[in-house]
Scaffold this active site. Sequence first.
Site, mmCIF file in Angstrom:
data_model
loop_
_atom_site.group_PDB
_atom_site.id
_atom_site.type_symbol
_atom_site.label_atom_id
_atom_site.label_comp_id
_atom_site.label_asym_id
_atom_site.label_seq_id
_atom_site.Cartn_x
_atom_site.Cartn_y
_atom_site.Cartn_z
ATOM 1 N N CYS A 52 0.849 -1.185 0.000
ATOM 2 C CA CYS A 52 0.000 0.000 0.000
ATOM 3 C C CYS A 52 0.892 1.246 0.000
ATOM 4 C CB CYS A 52 -0.888 -0.009 1.235
ATOM 5 S SG CYS A 52 -1.856 1.497 1.430
ATOM 6 N N CYS A 55 0.353 3.194 3.583
ATOM 7 C CA CYS A 55 0.765 2.703 4.907
ATOM 8 C C CYS A 55 1.760 1.563 4.838
ATOM 9 C CB CYS A 55 -0.453 2.288 5.714
ATOM 10 S SG CYS A 55 -1.185 0.740 5.140
ATOM 11 N N CYS A 101 -7.446 -0.890 1.282
ATOM 12 C CA CYS A 101 -6.438 -1.402 2.198
ATOM 13 C C CYS A 101 -7.078 -1.583 3.579
ATOM 14 C CB CYS A 101 -5.279 -0.419 2.282
ATOM 15 S SG CYS A 101 -4.090 -0.818 3.574
ATOM 16 N N CYS A 104 -5.441 1.119 6.314
ATOM 17 C CA CYS A 104 -5.580 2.583 6.272
ATOM 18 C C CYS A 104 -6.769 3.045 5.444
ATOM 19 C CB CYS A 104 -4.297 3.215 5.752
ATOM 20 S SG CYS A 104 -4.087 3.040 3.976
ATOM 21 N N CYS A 124 -8.613 -5.428 -9.831
ATOM 22 C CA CYS A 124 -8.163 -4.409 -10.774
ATOM 23 C C CYS A 124 -7.713 -3.189 -9.963
ATOM 24 C CB CYS A 124 -9.328 -4.057 -11.706
ATOM 25 S SG CYS A 124 -8.899 -2.883 -12.983
HETATM 26 ZN ZN ZN Z 1 -2.815 1.146 3.463
#
Ligand code: ZN
Length: 135
Positions: A52, A55, A101, A104, A124
């Site tokens: 990510c 984060c 995610c 976060c 995707c």
């Molecule tokens: Zn994240």
Amino acid sequence: MSEKSTLKVDRTDAEWREQLTPDQYRITRQHGTERAFSSPDFELGKTGVYYCVCCNRPLYRSQAKFDSGTGWPSFFEPISMDAVTEHHDVSYGLSRTEIRCADCDAHLGHVFPDGPPPTGLRYCMNGVALTFEPE
Ligand SMILES: [Zn+2]
């Protein structure tokens, strides 16, 4: 203070704006979508992990990446089932499943039921929302 947030990484809008580039901020925090074929191709063929961009949580393995031809990085499964969360998204008059995610709440992309085996799913993703670390 934090009434309902159970996120591991919970920053204010101003903090995200400071941490991220304008493109990263627009896509991950404002549910944007990058133009197809605009993201880096992440050294296709190299083995590694996608994180990510907000984060740094590990989200996908390169082994689950496939060439969907859509112009967006596509995976048939996340690195673990608790790495991402699913949200019903009816924007643009479409009924889709948004992927965020788990740590976060960054908007990452959508999942579609037209992927390859073994899962039949196509995650995707916006390339801007991910960083890649070769193994
Ligand atoms: Zn994240």
